[in-house]
Design an enzyme around this catalytic site. Structure first.
Site, PDB file in Angstrom:
ATOM      1  N   SER A 162      10.363 -12.866  -5.013  1.00  0.00           N
ATOM      2  CA  SER A 162      11.632 -12.589  -5.688  1.00  0.00           C
ATOM      3  C   SER A 162      12.788 -13.219  -4.912  1.00  0.00           C
ATOM      4  CB  SER A 162      11.863 -11.077  -5.813  1.00  0.00           C
ATOM      5  OG  SER A 162      12.401 -10.560  -4.609  1.00  0.00           O
ATOM      6  N   CYS A 196       0.837  -1.194   0.000  1.00  0.00           N
ATOM      7  CA  CYS A 196       0.000   0.000   0.000  1.00  0.00           C
ATOM      8  C   CYS A 196       0.874   1.246   0.000  1.00  0.00           C
ATOM      9  CB  CYS A 196      -0.903   0.008   1.243  1.00  0.00           C
ATOM     10  SG  CYS A 196      -1.881  -1.494   1.432  1.00  0.00           S
TER      11      CYS A 196
END
Length: 639
Positions: A363, A2
């Site tokens: 990742s 966010c």
């Protein structure tokens, strides 16, 4: 994932402008396009943009405790929130949602500032406690999530996930910090806690900031640091087993989501290991995304495909053209500050690709720093052994003279570039490492800057960033020390900044399982020989992954996520780079030596030397001036 922002009147109860807070919040719309929320009360305003990942129906922010006296805006994920809920419920707290955000307000009520030590995840949040008249601001241990702040002359404290949010506030002075300019041209980014502006700061990773009403200033306080506590290893096989178990746990925690989830797959060791561990814990095929390049020298796609084939992933590939430089100006607006890692271009593209298929991607970031995967660690160890043979008082004049006499040989294999090695040996450990990682050397920065700007620096040198961290490093081992320096600078200032901004530009959440603080706290204490053995970096990680990944994925030469800058600046961008570097906008700053800039352009474009790194770094500084500060250039001179 966010965006958060806010305004706090530290002096009293002045009304916060809803319109101003709204504009600060909307400047980060890309970070959370699903929902937005504001909370205002006398002297306090909090804003939130939401990217819905967990508890899609009831996790709206700002979020309150039971009686509304505590409110939080939060960016990130608390991965162990499900473990904390029963403990907090036993203390009498009532949960109204199933979101990890609500854990924060109740943990604050239960444990105060110490609550942050209980959280496992990536996070930046600001919590307001009306009863205590206290604002509590936090950043996660590795700095996966960003947080900028400023104390204004008006008595207001402002903060945001990105610098652009602070820049909306009319009272934030935009005076460029000359020390930040020196640091940028050394590192390619502005390291924490500094920003490009004198009056704005970044909250360092692993720090909190507590501000009470009536308190005009507050200093960040550290709550966590990499421990480097020695780990007893009975044998290599047991260490391999424990590493796999710890990685599987970290990845399992990060696979919790109420939206489609996948992973980046570059074909390197770290991302391949993450995908392998995901596949062993997922009943459904893993979604994977890869970016290829039409230039074979930069293309790793065949190795990514091998991993995808082995685990039968839903694999998505897009090819980036070797002349894909259309993002140059756009990147300046994405990063807000000067940022010179050219791999931001393919990173932006892989995030763009991933968002077409998933809303969350895992990742492999952090593997190189923690497992000693960078080639520079091998060279550092070699140089450090040579430094240990001879005291600095003898090395400095001897190797300093050799460094000046030996010709520059950028074109040669590294083993023959003795000039750089001699220059490193003439320095102490920290200065030698800084010399090896700097984008522009001390000598090049002295040539680059104008006499007036050098006077403004008053002798300040960017190596002081590393010296500051080295002075408090919790390890005496030379290799562990430089890993620690990279974790405090390169990892957070370059790698994590790159991924956060590129992913958030596409409303994509990226999670880094190799940056779990419990996993990496354990790794930090392993014997260094299990990280770098001889010339083999990531030794233990690679050995532990041998049952899971192809040999040539694990043991091939590291390639990196690069773009062909040198060819661009002699070919399709030749006119553009000349116009920028010799243009009026850079000249008008008074920061640069125009004769040196002209020499760099002409020498590079003639093919005599590769100055592409200098040119890219200057180009991105010019883009910052134009895209972020809005400095007009009435005329570009290519004289």
């Amino acid at each position: 994932m966010c965006g958060i922002t806010g305004i706090f009147d530290t002096r009293g109860f002045d009304e916060i402008s809803r319109e101003l807070l709204h504009r600060m919040n909307e400047s980060q719309f890309h970070r959370g396009p699903d929902e937005g929320g504001l909370h205002l009360e006398p002297g306090v305003g909090l804003g939130h943009r939401r990217l819905s990942i967990i508890d899609l129906s009831s996790g709206q922010q700002p979020l309150f405790n039971e009686d509304g006296s505590v409110v939080v805006v939060f960016n990130g994920e608390i991965y162990n929130f499900q473990e904390l809920v029963p403990e907090l419920e036993a203390l009498g707290h009532i949960f109204r949602t199933h979101s990890d955000t609500e854990v924060i307000v109740h943990a604050w009520e239960a444990w105060g500032e110490a609550c942050v030590a209980r959280f496992r995840g990536m996070f930046a949040f600001a919590l307001w406690d009306r009863n205590l008249e206290t604002l509590f601001v936090v950043r996660d241990r590795f700095g996966v999530k960003p947080l900028y702040y400023a104390f204004l002359d008006t008595g207001e404290f402002i903060f945001g996930s990105e610098l652009k949010s602070l820049m909306v506030h009319p009272s934030l002075a935009r005076d460029i910090d000359p020390l930040a300019v020196e640091e940028y041209f050394a590192y390619g980014y502005v390291p924490e806690p500094r920003t490009i502006f004198k009056r704005a700061c970044k909250l360092p990773p692993g720090f909190t900031l507590t501000i009470k009403r009536g308190q005009a200033r507050a200093l960040p306080k550290q709550y966590w640091d990499m421990p480097f506590t020695p780990v007893a290893v009975t044998d290599e096989a047991s260490a391999m087993d424990e590493l796999v178990e710890r990685m599987q746990e970290s990845i399992r925690l990060r696979m919790i989501a109420d939206v489609p989830l996948g992973a980046f797959l570059s074909g390197g060791v770290d991302s391949s290991a993450v995908v392998a561990m995901m596949a062993t814990q997922s009943a459904a095929p893993v979604n994977t995304c890869s970016i290829g390049f039409d230039d074979p020298a930069f293309n790793e796609i065949e190795f990514a495909q091998k991993v995808a084939d082995r685990y039968k992933t839903n694999h998505h590939i897009e090819t980036v053209a070797s002349n894909d430089f259309s993002l140059v100006d756009k990147l300046a607006g994405v990063y807000d500050e000067p940022y010179a890692d050219s791999s931001a271009l393919p990173t932006y593209r892989v995030c763009e690709l991933a968002r077409k298929h998933v809303k969350v991607a895992l990742s492999g970031d952090g593997g190189d720093e923690h497992f000693a995967g960078y080639r520079r660690y091998r060279w550092f160890r070699y140089e450090e052994r040579m430094r240990a043979v001879m005291p600095l008082a003898l090395r400095r004049p001897l190797f300093g003279a050799l460094g000046k006499l030996y010709p520059k040989a950028d074109w040669a294999p590294k083993v023959f570039r003795a000039k750089t090695t001699f220059e490193a040996l003439a320095r102490d450990t920290v200065e030698g490492y800084f010399h090896g990682i700097s984008l522009l050397s001390d000598a090049q920065r002295r040539q680059l800057f104008s006499p007036a700007f050098k006077r403004e620096l008053q002798g300040y040198q960017a190596v002081e960033v590393l010296r500051r961290h080295a002075a408090v490093a919790p390890t005496d081992d030379p290799l562990s020390l430089v890993q620690y320096l990279d974790i405090k600078t390169y990892l957070v200032g370059d790698i994590l900044t790159k991924v956060d901004r590129a992913s958030m530009a596409h409303a994509l959440e990226v999670r880094e399982p190799l940056l779990d603080h419990e996993l990496m706290g354990w790794v930090s204490g392993l014997p260094v020989d299990l990280k770098l053995r001889g010339t083999e970096g990531k030794y233990l990680l690679k050995k532990s992954m041998e049952p899971y990944l192809p040999h040539d994925v694990l043991y091939r030469k590291k390639m990196g996520f690069s773009v062909p800058l040198a060819a661009w600046f002699r070919g399709p961008l030749a006119v553009t780079i000349r116009g920028v570097v010799l243009g009026e906008r850079l000249a008008s700053t008074g920061l640069f030596n125009q004769d040196f800039l002209r020499e760099v352009v002409e020498t590079h474009q003639s093919g005599r030397r590769d100055y592409s790194v200098i040119l890219w770094t200057v180009l991105m500084f010019d883009a910052f001036l134009g895209q972020v500060l809005g400095v007009d250039e009435t005329e570009r001179q290519a004289a």
